[in-house]
Design a protein around this motif. Structure first.
Motif, PDB file in Angstrom:
ATOM      1  N   ASP A 271       0.882  -1.172   0.038  1.00  0.00           N
ATOM      2  CA  ASP A 271      -0.120  -0.045   0.128  1.00  0.00           C
ATOM      3  C   ASP A 271       0.911   1.138  -0.049  1.00  0.00           C
ATOM      4  OD1 ASP A 271      -1.868   1.900   0.478  1.00  0.00           O
ATOM      5  OD2 ASP A 271      -2.492   1.443   2.188  1.00  0.00           O
ATOM      6  N   LYS A 278       1.578   7.976   0.406  1.00  0.00           N
ATOM      7  CA  LYS A 278       1.746   7.881   1.933  1.00  0.00           C
ATOM      8  C   LYS A 278       3.083   8.696   1.931  1.00  0.00           C
ATOM      9  CE  LYS A 278      -0.381   3.755   3.407  1.00  0.00           C
ATOM     10  NZ  LYS A 278      -1.014   4.361   4.618  1.00  0.00           N
ATOM     11  N   ASP A 348      -5.635   6.531  -0.808  1.00  0.00           N
ATOM     12  CA  ASP A 348      -5.127   5.742   0.460  1.00  0.00           C
ATOM     13  C   ASP A 348      -6.154   4.877   1.110  1.00  0.00           C
ATOM     14  OD1 ASP A 348      -3.095   4.484   1.893  1.00  0.00           O
ATOM     15  OD2 ASP A 348      -2.554   6.417   2.796  1.00  0.00           O
ATOM     16  N   ALA A 349      -7.538   5.242   1.031  1.00  0.00           N
ATOM     17  CA  ALA A 349      -8.324   4.354   1.779  1.00  0.00           C
ATOM     18  C   ALA A 349      -9.064   3.368   0.598  1.00  0.00           C
ATOM     19  CB  ALA A 349      -9.444   5.571   2.078  1.00  0.00           C
ATOM     20  N   GLU A 350      -7.823   2.580   0.365  1.00  0.00           N
ATOM     21  CA  GLU A 350      -8.209   1.419  -0.562  1.00  0.00           C
ATOM     22  C   GLU A 350      -8.658   0.157  -0.023  1.00  0.00           C
ATOM     23  OE1 GLU A 350      -5.369   1.950   1.040  1.00  0.00           O
ATOM     24  OE2 GLU A 350      -4.991  -0.092   1.356  1.00  0.00           O
TER      25      GLU A 350
END
Ligand code: BES
Ligand code: MN
Ligand code: ZN
Length: 492
Positions: A271, A278, A348-350
């Motif tokens: 991620d 990130k 990023d909210a995967e």
């Protein structure tokens, strides 16, 4: 590792090492007192000499004790008698492993499991023994030239009374299976993301099924997922050169008409955050973002070892979250398999994006319950640290059950509210739902997102962002929450 039971008198049991306990101030449990008596007070003398007082985690190895069949006696401090608990017992078990390794001993007899500890049954205690000793066997070997030396102990016999022998055996079998499952989860978690890709996870599942008749596995390709309308899941892998997969494993230990419990794992093999990239520090730890999937795989492995008469379906949603010219962008809108549209405000909210399609897919199994496991939110780490797993559910009975199973298996989870008041935080102006709910209550809004896809069955979500791996010097996957999941599935 091999586990067995021993019902003979401890002083009469031949072994490389007999492990005994002593409480604080030299207070001896019956088991130890009997050996002391048979040895002409050898242990009393040791206590009197002040070599050991019984303080927790003390250890003394005695050689050639007269009147005792064992070659050695390992005497371990257990702390205050009235405080002795399953948790303290677990610490003493870890100490036993260390000491046995230190002296390179291959076999031992444990004379500690019959000690009273809160209300733990003999089965529970034996389960804990086999779990801890099996867990200790694991070494990461895959990508190091010279792996750390393996554990030396090969055979452990647990002393118990004749009447508790079958209980003890049952606990040992289950605990060993859990330990094996944890080690599978740990190894998959620890593997770097250039090896452990979605395809690798799929191959691992197929290999597990090949070895076990009760397990059936299929791996859905991107083309197959497209046909099912899983555009939310697929959007996460768009930026990656690694194809996404949906892994479906069916463990059939019971009749075909028994409804299964379904477990669903988040399998983001790396991620980066995607376009919502990130920050760089500790980004390597995002190889652990597939630990939900790893715990699901570990649980299936544990079931294959134990072969209980239950039905369990495992679903793993796996993708790699990368930025690229093809990657999903903040503001993109995707349509999930459920038909609900999602505005991807933050790539990023995967995790929730892959899970929602897997949760919709779960419906076809007519599940008794569905539990998903995911390293879902940094907010969960902020809330609970690495001690307890976050638990959210749309069903009180299921939540209570998972809580109790966590407490019983020493793999705890703690519930957060999944109330309607939080739902409005993920409303969107341009789609049915937004994939983030702002900076506050992050673990709950993530749960609220998933709850919009799980209305048709009893469902719980385990956020293992804090509990799946350790950072720092002891960096490594923990194997949690395999103990909790096994406890639940075996008692559901
Ligand atoms: N995999 C992360 C969550 C995570 C972060 C787990 C750190 C363990 C340690 C997840 O995909 C993520 O990035 N979540 C975001 C959500 C946010 C964008 C709403 C987070 O927690 O920051
Ligand atoms: Mn993320
Ligand atoms: Zn993630």
């Amino acid at each position: 590792m091999q586990f067995s039971t021993k019902t003979t008198a401890l002083s009469n049991t031949p072994t490389s090492c007999l492990i005994l306990g002593v409480y604080l101030n030299g207070n001896m449990p019956e088991e130890t007192a009997a050996v002391d008596k048979a040895s002409g007070k050898a242990i009393s003398k040791l206590l009197k000499a002040g070599d050991i007082s019984g303080k927790a985690m003390q250890a003394v190895l005695m050689q050639n004790v007269a009147g005792i069949k064992a070659k050695r006696v390992l005497l371990l401090g257990c702390g205050k008698k009235s405080d002795f608990s399953l948790k303290k017992f677990t610490e003493i078990l870890r100490l036993s492993v260390m000491q046995l390794n230190r002296y390179s001993l291959e076999d031992a007899v444990l004379g500690l499991a019959t000690l009273p500890m809160d209300k733990a049954s003999m089965e529970r205690k034996a389960n804990q023994v086999a779990k801890v000793f099996t867990h200790a066997e694991y070494r990461y070997k895959e990508t190091v030239s010279k792996a750390k030396p393996a554990q030396i102990i090969k055979r452990l016999a647990v002393a118990c009374s004749t009447s508790e022998r079958s209980q003890t055996k049952k606990g040992l079998d289950a605990g060993a299976a859990v330990g094996i499952g944890m080690n599978t989860a740990r190894n998959l978690g620890n593997l770097p993301a250039n090896i452990c890709t979605p395809t690798y996870l799929g191959d691992h599942a197929l290999a597990l099924a090949k070895k076990n008749k009760l397990l059936k596995t299929k791996v859905l390709s991107e083309a197959q997922m497209k046909r099912l309308g899983m555009h939310s899941l697929l959007s996460v892998g768009h930026g990656s050169d690694q194809p996404s997969v949906l892994i479906v494993m069916e463990y059939k230990g019971s009749s075909a008409n028994t409804k299964p419990n379904v477990i669903v794992g988040k399998g983001i093999t790396f991620d980066t955050g995607g376009i919502s990239l990130k920050p760089g520090s500790a980004m390597d730890e995002m190889k652990y973002d597939m630990c939900g999937a790893a715990s699901v795989m570990g649980t299936m492995h544990a079931l294959c070892e134990l072969k209980p008469k239950i039905n369990v379906v495992a679903i793993i949603a796996s993708a790699e979250n990368m930025p690229s010219g093809r990657a999903t962008k903040p503001g993109d809108v995707v349509t999930s398999m459920s038909g609900q549209t999602i505005e991807v405000l933050n790539t990023d909210a995967e995790g929730r994006l892959v899970l929602c399609d897997a949760l919709t897919y779960a419906k076809r199994f007519n599940p008794k319950t569905v539990v998903d496991i995911a390293t879902l939110t940094g907010a969960c780490v902020a809330t609970f640290g690495n001690v307890v797993t976050g638990l959210l559910s749309n069903d009180d009975e299921l939540a209570d059950k998972l809580y109790q199973c966590g407490m019983d298996s020493l793999d705890p989870a703690w519930r957060l509210p999944l109330w309607d008041e939080y739902q409005k935080l993920i409303d969107s102006n341009f789609a049915d739902i937004a994939n983030i709910g702002g900076p506050r209550a992050g673990t709950i809004t993530a749960g609220c997102f998933l709850a919009r896809f799980t209305k048709e069955y009893k469902w719980a979500h385990l956020d293992i962002a804090g509990t799946a791996w350790n950072s720092g010097q002891q960096k490594g996957a923990t194997g949690r929450p395999v103990p909790l999941l096994m406890e639940y599935l075996l008692n559901a």
